[in-house]
Design an enzyme around this catalytic site. Sequence first.
Site, PDB file in Angstrom:
ATOM      1  N   ASP A 166       0.819  -1.212   0.000  1.00 13.81           N
ATOM      2  CA  ASP A 166       0.000   0.000   0.000  1.00 13.81           C
ATOM      3  C   ASP A 166       0.851   1.259   0.000  1.00 13.81           C
ATOM      4  O   ASP A 166       0.466   2.278  -0.590  1.00 13.81           O
ATOM      5  CB  ASP A 166      -0.921   0.000   1.227  1.00 13.81           C
ATOM      6  CG  ASP A 166      -2.085  -0.976   1.053  1.00 13.81           C
ATOM      7  OD1 ASP A 166      -2.309  -1.428  -0.084  1.00 13.81           O
ATOM      8  OD2 ASP A 166      -2.762  -1.279   2.055  1.00 13.81           O
ATOM      9  N   ASP A 196      -3.536  12.596  21.421  1.00 13.53           N
ATOM     10  CA  ASP A 196      -2.300  12.363  20.672  1.00 13.53           C
ATOM     11  C   ASP A 196      -2.446  12.789  19.221  1.00 13.53           C
ATOM     12  O   ASP A 196      -1.456  13.002  18.532  1.00 13.53           O
ATOM     13  CB  ASP A 196      -1.916  10.889  20.725  1.00 13.53           C
ATOM     14  CG  ASP A 196      -1.337  10.472  22.065  1.00 13.53           C
ATOM     15  OD1 ASP A 196      -1.108  11.364  22.909  1.00 13.53           O
ATOM     16  OD2 ASP A 196      -1.124   9.270  22.282  1.00 13.53           O
ATOM     17  N   SER A 211      -6.859   1.533  12.925  1.00 14.69           N
ATOM     18  CA  SER A 211      -6.046   1.289  14.117  1.00 14.69           C
ATOM     19  C   SER A 211      -6.503   2.152  15.287  1.00 14.69           C
ATOM     20  O   SER A 211      -6.327   1.770  16.448  1.00 14.69           O
ATOM     21  CB  SER A 211      -4.569   1.575  13.815  1.00 14.69           C
ATOM     22  OG  SER A 211      -4.098   0.746  12.769  1.00 14.69           O
TER      23      SER A 211
END
Length: 362
Positions: free
Chosen positions: A81, A185, A201
Amino acid sequence: MPYTPGRRVLVLTHTGREDAISAALQATRMFAEEGLVSVMLEQDVAAIRAAAGDPPEFAPEALGVDCELEDITLGLVLGGDGSVLRAADFVRGHNVPLLAVNLGHVGFLAESERTDLHRTVQAIASESYVVIERMALDVVVLVEGREVARTWALNEASVEKSHRERMLEVVVSVDNSPLTAFGCDGVVLATPTGSTAYAFSGGGPVVWPSVEALLCVPISAHALFTRPLVVGPRSTIGVDVLTRTRETGVLWCDGRRTVELPPQARIEVSRSAEPVRLARLNPTPFAERLVRKFRLPTDGWRGPVTAQERAGVLHAVETVEPRHAGPRPDVVEPATMPLSVLSPADIQRHRDRGARHPGEDA
Protein backbone atom coordinates in the site's frame (compact mmCIF):
# COMPACT_ATOMS: atom_id res chain seq x y z
CA MET A 1 -10.59 -6.64 -26.57
CA PRO A 2 -7.40 -6.43 -28.67
CA TYR A 3 -4.61 -4.33 -27.32
CA THR A 4 -3.31 -1.22 -28.97
CA PRO A 5 0.30 -1.68 -30.15
CA GLY A 6 2.79 0.64 -28.57
CA ARG A 7 0.78 1.44 -25.46
CA ARG A 8 3.03 2.57 -22.66
CA VAL A 9 2.80 1.16 -19.14
CA LEU A 10 4.60 2.91 -16.30
CA VAL A 11 6.22 0.36 -13.98
CA LEU A 12 6.78 1.69 -10.47
CA THR A 13 8.63 -0.43 -7.94
CA HIS A 14 10.78 -0.33 -4.80
CA THR A 15 14.31 -0.77 -6.12
CA GLY A 16 15.68 -1.36 -2.63
CA ARG A 17 13.98 -4.75 -2.42
CA GLU A 18 15.23 -7.84 -4.24
CA ASP A 19 11.74 -9.27 -4.79
CA ALA A 20 10.54 -5.96 -6.25
CA ILE A 21 13.48 -5.86 -8.68
CA SER A 22 12.77 -9.45 -9.74
CA ALA A 23 9.10 -8.59 -10.31
CA ALA A 24 10.03 -5.51 -12.36
CA LEU A 25 12.35 -7.54 -14.60
CA GLN A 26 9.67 -10.15 -15.15
CA ALA A 27 6.95 -7.56 -15.84
CA THR A 28 8.99 -5.59 -18.39
CA ARG A 29 9.96 -8.79 -20.20
CA MET A 30 6.30 -9.92 -20.40
CA PHE A 31 5.16 -6.49 -21.54
CA ALA A 32 7.66 -6.65 -24.39
CA GLU A 33 6.33 -10.09 -25.36
CA GLU A 34 2.77 -8.65 -25.40
CA GLY A 35 3.81 -5.72 -27.62
CA LEU A 36 3.60 -3.07 -24.88
CA VAL A 37 6.26 -0.51 -24.01
CA SER A 38 7.53 -0.47 -20.43
CA VAL A 39 8.40 2.90 -18.92
CA MET A 40 10.28 3.45 -15.67
CA LEU A 41 11.86 6.28 -13.75
CA GLU A 42 15.39 6.95 -14.94
CA GLN A 43 16.86 6.35 -11.48
CA ASP A 44 14.95 3.09 -11.14
CA VAL A 45 16.33 1.85 -14.46
CA ALA A 46 19.87 2.60 -13.28
CA ALA A 47 19.29 0.95 -9.89
CA ILE A 48 17.86 -2.24 -11.40
CA ARG A 49 20.66 -2.52 -13.94
CA ALA A 50 23.23 -2.11 -11.18
CA ALA A 51 21.54 -4.70 -8.96
CA ALA A 52 20.77 -7.25 -11.70
CA GLY A 53 24.03 -7.04 -13.62
CA ASP A 54 22.69 -5.01 -16.56
CA PRO A 55 20.58 -7.73 -18.24
CA PRO A 56 20.43 -7.13 -22.03
CA GLU A 57 16.69 -7.85 -22.28
CA PHE A 58 15.91 -5.09 -19.76
CA ALA A 59 15.39 -2.00 -21.92
CA PRO A 60 12.46 0.13 -20.72
CA GLU A 61 11.95 3.73 -21.76
CA ALA A 62 12.94 6.38 -19.23
CA LEU A 63 10.20 8.72 -18.08
CA GLY A 64 11.10 12.32 -18.76
CA VAL A 65 13.67 11.28 -21.39
CA ASP A 66 11.83 9.05 -23.85
CA CYS A 67 8.26 10.00 -22.94
CA GLU A 68 6.13 11.97 -20.46
CA LEU A 69 3.29 11.10 -18.10
CA GLU A 70 0.81 12.29 -20.72
CA ASP A 71 1.93 9.34 -22.88
CA ILE A 72 1.20 6.72 -20.20
CA THR A 73 -1.87 4.50 -20.48
CA LEU A 74 -1.62 2.72 -17.13
CA GLY A 75 0.64 2.52 -14.10
CA LEU A 76 1.66 -0.91 -12.74
CA VAL A 77 2.70 -0.66 -9.09
CA LEU A 78 4.83 -3.48 -7.69
CA GLY A 79 4.70 -3.29 -3.90
CA GLY A 80 2.39 -2.78 -0.94
CA ASP A 81 0.00 0.00 0.00
CA GLY A 82 2.90 2.39 0.64
CA SER A 83 4.06 1.94 -2.95
CA VAL A 84 0.52 2.63 -4.18
CA LEU A 85 0.37 5.86 -2.14
CA ARG A 86 3.73 6.97 -3.59
CA ALA A 87 2.53 6.15 -7.10
CA ALA A 88 -0.75 8.03 -6.60
CA ASP A 89 1.21 11.07 -5.49
CA PHE A 90 3.54 10.77 -8.48
CA VAL A 91 0.78 10.61 -11.13
CA ARG A 92 -1.47 13.17 -9.39
CA GLY A 93 -2.98 15.52 -11.94
CA HIS A 94 -2.32 13.29 -14.97
CA ASN A 95 -5.38 11.01 -14.93
CA VAL A 96 -3.28 7.82 -15.00
CA PRO A 97 -5.05 4.76 -13.49
CA LEU A 98 -2.98 2.51 -11.22
CA LEU A 99 -3.01 -1.27 -10.92
CA ALA A 100 -1.08 -2.74 -8.00
CA VAL A 101 0.50 -6.16 -7.53
CA ASN A 102 0.98 -6.79 -3.82
CA LEU A 103 4.49 -7.51 -2.63
CA GLY A 104 3.82 -6.32 0.91
CA HIS A 105 1.72 -7.60 3.81
CA VAL A 106 -1.95 -6.55 3.77
CA GLY A 107 -2.06 -4.71 0.45
CA PHE A 108 -5.61 -3.41 0.66
CA LEU A 109 -5.10 -1.23 -2.43
CA ALA A 110 -3.50 -4.02 -4.45
CA GLU A 111 -5.49 -5.86 -7.10
CA SER A 112 -3.44 -9.05 -7.38
CA GLU A 113 -0.64 -11.00 -5.71
CA ARG A 114 2.90 -11.73 -6.85
CA THR A 115 1.91 -15.19 -8.11
CA ASP A 116 -0.67 -13.58 -10.42
CA LEU A 117 1.80 -11.28 -12.17
CA HIS A 118 1.64 -13.14 -15.49
CA ARG A 119 -2.18 -13.05 -15.56
CA THR A 120 -2.09 -9.38 -14.58
CA VAL A 121 0.20 -8.49 -17.49
CA GLN A 122 -2.05 -10.40 -19.90
CA ALA A 123 -5.10 -8.53 -18.59
CA ILE A 124 -3.33 -5.20 -19.09
CA ALA A 125 -2.32 -6.18 -22.62
CA SER A 126 -5.88 -7.16 -23.56
CA GLU A 127 -7.33 -4.18 -21.65
CA SER A 128 -9.40 -6.58 -19.55
CA TYR A 129 -9.83 -4.24 -16.64
CA VAL A 130 -12.15 -1.52 -15.44
CA VAL A 131 -11.19 1.78 -13.84
CA ILE A 132 -12.85 2.87 -10.62
CA GLU A 133 -12.48 6.13 -8.74
CA ARG A 134 -11.66 6.52 -5.06
CA MET A 135 -12.41 9.67 -3.10
CA ALA A 136 -9.44 11.83 -2.11
CA LEU A 137 -9.09 14.74 0.32
CA ASP A 138 -8.10 18.35 -0.16
CA VAL A 139 -6.14 19.52 2.88
CA VAL A 140 -5.57 23.19 3.71
CA VAL A 141 -3.49 24.60 6.59
CA LEU A 142 -4.23 28.13 7.82
CA VAL A 143 -2.38 30.18 10.43
CA GLU A 144 -4.16 33.30 11.72
CA GLY A 145 -6.53 33.07 8.76
CA ARG A 146 -3.76 32.92 6.15
CA GLU A 147 -3.27 29.85 3.99
CA VAL A 148 0.24 28.49 4.52
CA ALA A 149 0.00 25.04 2.91
CA ARG A 150 -2.25 23.04 0.62
CA THR A 151 -1.92 19.32 -0.13
CA TRP A 152 -4.04 16.19 -0.58
CA ALA A 153 -4.50 12.65 0.72
CA LEU A 154 -5.91 9.35 -0.50
CA ASN A 155 -6.05 7.52 2.85
CA GLU A 156 -5.93 10.15 5.57
CA ALA A 157 -4.67 13.46 6.88
CA SER A 158 -3.57 13.03 10.49
CA VAL A 159 -3.01 15.90 12.93
CA GLU A 160 -0.53 14.67 15.54
CA LYS A 161 1.37 16.01 18.52
CA SER A 162 5.02 16.92 17.99
CA HIS A 163 6.36 15.83 21.39
CA ARG A 164 5.80 12.55 23.15
CA GLU A 165 5.53 14.00 26.67
CA ARG A 166 2.64 16.44 26.05
CA MET A 167 -0.87 16.26 24.66
CA LEU A 168 -2.15 18.25 21.73
CA GLU A 169 -5.19 20.43 22.54
CA VAL A 170 -7.61 20.70 19.62
CA VAL A 171 -11.12 21.81 18.71
CA VAL A 172 -12.99 19.78 16.08
CA SER A 173 -15.61 21.53 13.96
CA VAL A 174 -17.88 20.48 11.11
CA ASP A 175 -18.94 23.07 8.53
CA ASN A 176 -17.57 25.88 10.74
CA SER A 177 -19.68 24.76 13.72
CA PRO A 178 -17.53 23.83 16.75
CA LEU A 179 -18.32 20.33 17.96
CA THR A 180 -15.95 19.38 20.78
CA ALA A 181 -12.54 20.16 22.30
CA PHE A 182 -10.12 17.75 23.95
CA GLY A 183 -6.51 16.84 24.55
CA CYS A 184 -5.20 13.96 22.48
CA ASP A 185 -2.30 12.36 20.67
CA GLY A 186 -3.90 13.29 17.37
CA VAL A 187 -6.92 13.27 15.09
CA VAL A 188 -7.22 11.20 11.91
CA LEU A 189 -9.32 12.62 9.06
CA ALA A 190 -9.86 9.82 6.58
CA THR A 191 -11.63 8.72 3.41
CA PRO A 192 -13.54 5.44 3.11
CA THR A 193 -10.43 4.05 1.42
CA GLY A 194 -8.39 5.07 4.47
CA SER A 195 -10.89 3.57 6.92
CA THR A 196 -8.89 0.31 6.85
CA ALA A 197 -5.58 2.10 7.52
CA TYR A 198 -4.62 4.50 10.36
CA ALA A 199 -8.25 5.29 11.19
CA PHE A 200 -8.92 1.56 11.64
CA SER A 201 -6.05 1.29 14.12
CA GLY A 202 -7.55 4.21 16.04
CA GLY A 203 -10.89 2.43 16.49
CA GLY A 204 -12.70 3.99 13.55
CA PRO A 205 -15.37 2.15 11.54
CA VAL A 206 -14.69 0.23 8.35
CA VAL A 207 -16.49 2.14 5.60
CA TRP A 208 -17.23 0.59 2.21
CA PRO A 209 -15.38 2.47 -0.58
CA SER A 210 -18.66 3.09 -2.39
CA VAL A 211 -19.90 5.17 0.56
CA GLU A 212 -19.26 8.88 0.10
CA ALA A 213 -18.26 10.19 3.51
CA LEU A 214 -15.49 11.74 5.59
CA LEU A 215 -14.24 10.19 8.83
CA CYS A 216 -12.91 11.88 11.98
CA VAL A 217 -11.22 9.54 14.46
CA PRO A 218 -9.59 10.93 17.66
CA ILE A 219 -6.39 9.20 18.79
CA SER A 220 -5.99 8.60 22.55
CA ALA A 221 -8.28 11.51 23.41
CA HIS A 222 -8.58 12.51 27.08
CA ALA A 223 -12.32 13.27 27.10
CA LEU A 224 -15.71 11.65 27.56
CA PHE A 225 -17.06 12.33 24.08
CA THR A 226 -14.46 11.02 21.66
CA ARG A 227 -16.52 8.82 19.38
CA PRO A 228 -15.45 8.56 15.74
CA LEU A 229 -17.56 10.70 13.43
CA VAL A 230 -18.82 10.00 9.91
CA VAL A 231 -19.95 13.13 8.07
CA GLY A 232 -21.31 13.85 4.61
CA PRO A 233 -19.05 14.21 1.57
CA ARG A 234 -19.94 17.88 1.10
CA SER A 235 -18.93 18.81 4.64
CA THR A 236 -15.66 20.35 5.76
CA ILE A 237 -13.98 19.05 8.91
CA GLY A 238 -11.82 21.56 10.77
CA VAL A 239 -9.22 20.92 13.47
CA ASP A 240 -7.88 23.93 15.38
CA VAL A 241 -4.68 23.62 17.42
CA LEU A 242 -5.26 25.46 20.71
CA THR A 243 -2.74 27.55 22.63
CA ARG A 244 -3.53 26.31 26.16
CA THR A 245 -0.39 24.14 26.34
CA ARG A 246 1.67 25.93 23.67
CA GLU A 247 2.14 22.48 22.18
CA THR A 248 2.85 22.34 18.45
CA GLY A 249 1.55 19.71 16.09
CA VAL A 250 2.43 18.13 12.79
CA LEU A 251 0.23 17.24 9.81
CA TRP A 252 0.88 14.00 7.95
CA CYS A 253 -0.88 13.15 4.68
CA ASP A 254 -0.73 9.45 3.76
CA GLY A 255 2.40 9.22 5.91
CA ARG A 256 4.35 11.04 3.18
CA ARG A 257 3.68 14.77 3.05
CA THR A 258 4.13 16.76 6.25
CA VAL A 259 3.51 20.29 7.52
CA GLU A 260 4.50 21.73 10.93
CA LEU A 261 1.54 23.13 12.87
CA PRO A 262 2.12 26.02 15.29
CA PRO A 263 -0.45 26.93 17.98
CA GLN A 264 -3.52 28.60 16.42
CA ALA A 265 -3.07 26.60 13.21
CA ARG A 266 -6.26 25.38 11.57
CA ILE A 267 -6.54 22.34 9.31
CA GLU A 268 -9.49 22.05 6.95
CA VAL A 269 -10.27 18.81 5.14
CA SER A 270 -12.86 18.40 2.40
CA ARG A 271 -13.58 16.14 -0.53
CA SER A 272 -11.22 16.64 -3.45
CA ALA A 273 -12.57 17.30 -6.93
CA GLU A 274 -9.87 14.95 -8.30
CA PRO A 275 -10.30 11.29 -7.29
CA VAL A 276 -7.65 8.60 -7.52
CA ARG A 277 -8.19 6.16 -10.40
CA LEU A 278 -7.54 2.47 -9.73
CA ALA A 279 -7.72 -0.35 -12.27
CA ARG A 280 -9.58 -3.52 -11.27
CA LEU A 281 -9.31 -6.91 -12.94
CA ASN A 282 -12.49 -8.35 -11.43
CA PRO A 283 -15.43 -6.88 -9.48
CA THR A 284 -14.58 -8.52 -6.14
CA PRO A 285 -17.07 -7.48 -3.43
CA PHE A 286 -15.46 -5.36 -0.75
CA ALA A 287 -16.70 -7.78 1.93
CA GLU A 288 -14.74 -10.59 0.25
CA ARG A 289 -11.64 -8.40 0.05
CA LEU A 290 -12.07 -7.51 3.73
CA VAL A 291 -12.28 -11.18 4.74
CA ARG A 292 -9.27 -12.12 2.64
CA LYS A 293 -6.98 -9.28 3.69
CA PHE A 294 -7.81 -9.46 7.42
CA ARG A 295 -8.24 -13.24 7.39
CA LEU A 296 -11.59 -12.92 9.14
CA PRO A 297 -13.23 -16.14 10.37
CA THR A 298 -16.26 -17.13 8.31
CA ASP A 299 -16.57 -20.80 9.34
CA GLY A 300 -20.17 -21.89 9.61
CA TRP A 301 -21.54 -19.68 6.85
CA ARG A 302 -23.64 -21.87 4.56
CA GLY A 303 -23.85 -19.49 1.64
CA PRO A 304 -26.61 -17.17 0.41
CA VAL A 305 -30.23 -18.26 0.77
CA THR A 306 -31.89 -19.05 -2.54
CA ALA A 307 -35.34 -17.74 -3.52
CA GLN A 308 -36.75 -21.27 -3.21
CA GLU A 309 -35.36 -21.63 0.30
CA ARG A 310 -36.75 -18.23 1.29
CA ALA A 311 -40.20 -19.23 0.06
CA GLY A 312 -40.05 -22.45 2.06
CA VAL A 313 -39.27 -20.85 5.40
CA LEU A 314 -41.53 -17.82 5.16
CA HIS A 315 -43.43 -17.24 8.42
CA ALA A 316 -46.05 -14.74 9.44
CA VAL A 317 -44.76 -11.83 11.46
CA GLU A 318 -46.20 -11.67 14.96
CA THR A 319 -46.99 -8.27 16.40
CA VAL A 320 -46.14 -7.93 20.08
CA GLU A 321 -47.85 -5.13 21.94
CA PRO A 322 -45.87 -3.26 24.60
CA ARG A 323 -46.60 -4.36 28.15
CA HIS A 324 -48.29 -1.12 29.17
CA ALA A 325 -50.88 -1.56 26.40
CA GLY A 326 -52.14 -4.90 27.77
CA PRO A 327 -54.58 -5.46 30.63
CA ARG A 328 -53.18 -4.37 33.96
CA PRO A 329 -52.69 -7.14 36.47
CA ASP A 330 -54.21 -6.90 39.94
CA VAL A 331 -52.07 -4.44 41.83
CA VAL A 332 -51.67 -4.83 45.58
CA GLU A 333 -51.10 -1.45 47.16
CA PRO A 334 -48.07 -1.35 49.46
CA ALA A 335 -48.66 -0.95 53.17
CA THR A 336 -48.19 2.67 54.26
CA MET A 337 -48.44 4.67 57.45
CA PRO A 338 -51.18 7.32 57.64
CA LEU A 339 -49.88 10.81 57.01
CA SER A 340 -50.19 12.98 60.11
CA VAL A 341 -51.90 16.34 59.45
CA LEU A 342 -51.66 19.33 61.77
CA SER A 343 -54.95 20.48 63.28
CA PRO A 344 -55.85 24.19 63.46
CA ALA A 345 -55.05 24.10 67.19
CA ASP A 346 -51.58 22.64 66.53
CA ILE A 347 -50.90 25.34 63.92
CA GLN A 348 -51.94 28.10 66.33
CA ARG A 349 -49.78 26.64 69.10
CA HIS A 350 -46.71 26.61 66.85
CA ARG A 351 -47.36 30.21 65.81
CA ASP A 352 -47.67 31.34 69.44
CA ARG A 353 -44.44 29.57 70.31
CA GLY A 354 -42.64 31.27 67.43
CA ALA A 355 -43.86 34.66 68.59
CA ARG A 356 -42.55 34.08 72.17
CA HIS A 357 -39.19 32.65 71.02
CA PRO A 358 -38.26 34.27 67.69
CA GLY A 359 -35.38 32.63 65.81
CA GLU A 360 -36.13 29.11 67.07
CA ASP A 361 -37.24 26.29 64.79
CA ALA A 362 -40.92 25.88 65.65
